[in-house]
Design an enzyme around this catalytic site. Structure first.
Site, PDB file in Angstrom:
ATOM      1  N   MET A  25       0.852  -1.201   0.000  1.00 58.19           N
ATOM      2  CA  MET A  25       0.000   0.000   0.000  1.00 58.19           C
ATOM      3  C   MET A  25       0.886   1.248   0.000  1.00 58.19           C
ATOM      4  O   MET A  25       1.640   1.484   0.940  1.00 58.19           O
ATOM      5  CB  MET A  25      -0.924   0.002   1.223  1.00 58.19           C
ATOM      6  CG  MET A  25      -2.063  -1.003   1.109  1.00 58.19           C
ATOM      7  SD  MET A  25      -3.244  -0.891   2.458  1.00 58.19           S
ATOM      8  CE  MET A  25      -2.339  -1.689   3.777  1.00 58.19           C
ATOM      9  N   ALA A  26       0.758   2.017  -1.088  1.00 60.12           N
ATOM     10  CA  ALA A  26       1.525   3.254  -1.202  1.00 60.12           C
ATOM     11  C   ALA A  26       1.138   4.173  -0.050  1.00 60.12           C
ATOM     12  O   ALA A  26      -0.040   4.308   0.287  1.00 60.12           O
ATOM     13  CB  ALA A  26       1.218   3.908  -2.550  1.00 60.12           C
ATOM     14  N   GLN A  78       7.739  -4.354  -4.899  1.00 61.50           N
ATOM     15  CA  GLN A  78       6.902  -4.166  -6.088  1.00 61.50           C
ATOM     16  C   GLN A  78       7.430  -3.015  -6.930  1.00 61.50           C
ATOM     17  O   GLN A  78       7.728  -1.946  -6.402  1.00 61.50           O
ATOM     18  CB  GLN A  78       5.456  -3.860  -5.672  1.00 61.50           C
ATOM     19  CG  GLN A  78       4.520  -3.841  -6.871  1.00 61.50           C
ATOM     20  CD  GLN A  78       3.106  -3.445  -6.506  1.00 61.50           C
ATOM     21  OE1 GLN A  78       2.854  -2.305  -6.150  1.00 61.50           O
ATOM     22  NE2 GLN A  78       2.183  -4.380  -6.594  1.00 61.50           N
ATOM     23  N   CYS A 108      -2.352  -0.540 -10.473  1.00 60.74           N
ATOM     24  CA  CYS A 108      -2.572   0.799  -9.896  1.00 60.74           C
ATOM     25  C   CYS A 108      -3.502   1.621 -10.790  1.00 60.74           C
ATOM     26  O   CYS A 108      -3.217   1.834 -11.968  1.00 60.74           O
ATOM     27  CB  CYS A 108      -1.238   1.526  -9.718  1.00 60.74           C
ATOM     28  SG  CYS A 108      -1.500   3.156  -8.985  1.00 60.74           S
ATOM     29  N   LYS A 147       0.813  -8.398  -9.727  1.00 58.47           N
ATOM     30  CA  LYS A 147      -0.442  -8.060  -9.038  1.00 58.47           C
ATOM     31  C   LYS A 147      -1.292  -7.242 -10.003  1.00 58.47           C
ATOM     32  O   LYS A 147      -0.816  -6.280 -10.593  1.00 58.47           O
ATOM     33  CB  LYS A 147      -0.152  -7.268  -7.769  1.00 58.47           C
ATOM     34  CG  LYS A 147      -1.406  -6.930  -6.975  1.00 58.47           C
ATOM     35  CD  LYS A 147      -1.045  -6.554  -5.546  1.00 58.47           C
ATOM     36  CE  LYS A 147      -2.259  -6.189  -4.720  1.00 58.47           C
ATOM     37  NZ  LYS A 147      -2.833  -4.896  -5.077  1.00 58.47           N
ATOM     38  N   ASP A 210     -11.062  -7.091   0.324  1.00 55.32           N
ATOM     39  CA  ASP A 210     -12.154  -7.214   1.299  1.00 55.32           C
ATOM     40  C   ASP A 210     -11.994  -8.381   2.267  1.00 55.32           C
ATOM     41  O   ASP A 210     -12.984  -8.841   2.843  1.00 55.32           O
ATOM     42  CB  ASP A 210     -13.514  -7.319   0.584  1.00 55.32           C
ATOM     43  CG  ASP A 210     -13.749  -6.163  -0.377  1.00 55.32           C
ATOM     44  OD1 ASP A 210     -13.094  -5.122  -0.222  1.00 55.32           O
ATOM     45  OD2 ASP A 210     -14.591  -6.299  -1.286  1.00 55.32           O
TER      46      ASP A 210
HETATM   47  C1  LIG Z   1      -3.759   3.346   0.481  1.00 56.44           C
HETATM   48  C2  LIG Z   1      -3.608   2.208  -0.490  1.00 56.44           C
HETATM   49  C3  LIG Z   1      -2.467   2.117  -1.253  1.00 56.44           C
HETATM   50  C4  LIG Z   1      -2.296   1.045  -2.145  1.00 56.44           C
HETATM   51  N1  LIG Z   1      -1.134   0.951  -2.849  1.00 56.44           N
HETATM   52  C5  LIG Z   1      -0.909  -0.140  -3.632  1.00 56.44           C
HETATM   53  C6  LIG Z   1       0.349  -0.342  -4.271  1.00 56.44           C
HETATM   54  O1  LIG Z   1       1.307   0.431  -4.101  1.00 56.44           O
HETATM   55  N2  LIG Z   1       0.477  -1.438  -5.064  1.00 56.44           N
HETATM   56  C7  LIG Z   1      -0.547  -2.343  -5.246  1.00 56.44           C
HETATM   57  O2  LIG Z   1      -0.387  -3.313  -5.973  1.00 56.44           O
HETATM   58  N3  LIG Z   1      -1.734  -2.184  -4.632  1.00 56.44           N
HETATM   59  C8  LIG Z   1      -1.931  -1.117  -3.831  1.00 56.44           C
HETATM   60  N4  LIG Z   1      -3.121  -0.996  -3.158  1.00 56.44           N
HETATM   61  C9  LIG Z   1      -4.151  -2.057  -3.291  1.00 56.44           C
HETATM   62  C10 LIG Z   1      -3.993  -3.098  -2.178  1.00 56.44           C
HETATM   63  O3  LIG Z   1      -2.764  -3.778  -2.271  1.00 56.44           O
HETATM   64  C11 LIG Z   1      -5.161  -4.128  -2.183  1.00 56.44           C
HETATM   65  O4  LIG Z   1      -5.123  -4.865  -3.383  1.00 56.44           O
HETATM   66  C12 LIG Z   1      -6.525  -3.458  -2.053  1.00 56.44           C
HETATM   67  O5  LIG Z   1      -6.487  -2.473  -1.018  1.00 56.44           O
HETATM   68  C13 LIG Z   1      -7.635  -4.459  -1.757  1.00 56.44           C
HETATM   69  O6  LIG Z   1      -7.383  -5.164  -0.567  1.00 56.44           O
HETATM   70  P1  LIG Z   1      -8.063  -4.786   0.865  1.00 56.44           P
HETATM   71  O7  LIG Z   1      -9.553  -4.821   0.674  1.00 56.44           O
HETATM   72  O8  LIG Z   1      -7.542  -5.862   1.778  1.00 56.44           O
HETATM   73  O9  LIG Z   1      -7.590  -3.412   1.248  1.00 56.44           O
HETATM   74  C14 LIG Z   1      -3.312   0.065  -2.288  1.00 56.44           C
HETATM   75  C15 LIG Z   1      -4.471   0.179  -1.506  1.00 56.44           C
HETATM   76  C16 LIG Z   1      -4.623   1.216  -0.613  1.00 56.44           C
HETATM   77  C17 LIG Z   1      -5.871   1.284   0.231  1.00 56.44           C
END
Ligand SMILES: Cc1cc2nc3c(=O)[nH]c(=O)nc-3n(C[C@H](O)[C@H](O)[C@H](O)COP(=O)(O)O)c2cc1C
Length: 352
Positions: A25-26, A78, A108, A147, A210
């Protein structure tokens, strides 16, 4: 059916001790977040996405993302970009910095990234996407993973065409976040699609989206046949949820435990980013840790207004004096990162 998330699995030669992966997560996945994730049961952690052109041009902040501590491993770094040659070069650099796996971002949805032809844009450019994966796989000896989202538009099934091609091009695992890029984070992750992808490829698939509890994780694993679940937002300020997801037992941290984890997180992040960057970066974490009925809202607002992280720590210790003892315990269990940093082959550590 009983699903055991403590069952090890592999990506190529990399053994992953649990079936829980901490999401990249960025703006969140700093080293403190990843180390904490490992302590609470994540079998694999991932850096936030790192720009391959930032690496190519030696951007200090980008290189700062490549600080890797020994106790984070196994760890994926990543990378994102649109040029196969730059991506291959970036992959070599991140492996030299200590990455066990190179993950490629084809998901992304943010305009700043997609307008450069990177991230989710590549879902609609399958030939280029495959050239990137094959160039990266040729450049490194560690496993390369991808991903991705389901596609660009709502209802898209692009990932089902692209996934098998990426595996043929050299991806040794695929993570699917089955929302479209257009959806961003609205609606629901459609794990029916994850199940379809699992049927189509021979490499392990990781289900992202989720997953917020052991019950959901078990249901997703059972329904999809995925090798592991990935957890992102649910872990923000709440590492205890990772334990619950892995073991099915709800830990109830005391206020002292919560304050101690937050203080450790603050200290490690200051160590990584320097006080100035860390002070603003950390503000969102105060609410994530302290709300959920743990501390009153005005207290969180007060912390956000304080000028330095040292004042934040002092204020937390005044509000919850027993945190000092809990912190000492944590620090004894999770020694500081000095001495555990993998030496970087690059002269500049950014991020200070
Ligand atoms: C704040 C934020 C930053 C994210 N940054 C990235 C990232 O840098 N690379 C990536 O592949 N996914 C990124 N994601 C997506 C997450 O890795 C994940 O696939 C997505 O949040 C769904 O999962 P969750 O419901 O468990 O949050 C980001 C999600 C959030 C909320």
């Amino acid at each position: 059916m009983q699903v055991n998330l403590r069952e090890p699995w592999r990506i190529g030669a990399v053994e992953i001790p649990t079936r829980l992966v901490l999401a990249p997560m960025a703006g969140v996945s700093v080293q403190a977040f990843r180390r904490q994730g490992r302590r609470y049961g994540a079998g694999l952690v991932c850096s936030e996405m790192v720009s391959c052109s930032g690496i190519h041009y030696g951007n200090e902040r980008t290189l700062g993302y490549l600080r890797i501590a020994e106790d984070e491993r196994p760890l994926a770094v990543q990378i994102f970009g649109s040029e196969p040659a730059f991506m291959a070069e970036a992959a070599s650099t991140v492996v030299a910095a200590g990455a066990d796996i190179v993950d490629v971002n084809f998901g992304c949805p943010v305009r700043k990234v997609t307008k450069t032809g990177a991230g989710a844009t590549l879902l609609d450019q399958p030939d280029r996407a495959c050239r990137i994966v094959s160039a990266v796989a040729d450049a490194v000896s560690v496993p390369v993973t991808v991903k991705m989202r389901r596609g660009l538009e709502n209802g898209s099934r692009t990932c089902l065409d692209l996934g098998p091609r990426l595996a043929d091009a050299g991806a040794q695992s695929l993570t699917l976040h089955p929302r479209s890029a257009r959806q961003m984070y609205t609606g629901q992750a459609d794990h029916d699609l994850t199940a379809e992808l699992v049927e189509l490829v021979d490499v392990p698939v990781v289900a992202s989206g989720d997953v917020v509890s052991h019950a959901v994780a078990a249901a997703v694993l059972e329904h999809t046949g995925a090798a592991a679940v990935m957890v992102g937002r649910a872990a923000q300020g709440n590492p205890w949820t990772l334990s619950e997801i892995v073991d099915g037992e709800e830990p109830t941290p005391s206020r002292a435990d919560v304050a101690a984890e937050l203080i450790l997180f603050v200290r490690e992040t200051v160590n990584e980013l320097g006080e100035q960057r860390a002070a603003s970066f950390l503000k969102k974490f105060y609410g994530w840790y302290l709300r959920r009925g743990r501390f009153p809202r005005p207290f969180v607002q007060e912390l956000v207004r304080l000028d330095s992280t040292e004042l934040v720590i002092q204020r937390l210790l005044v509000a919850e004096p027993r945190a000092a003892e809990a912190l000492a315990r944590l620090e004894a269990e999770a020694p500081g990162i000095e001495g555990t940093l993998v030496p970087l082959p690059i002269s500049a550590y950014g991020g200070g």
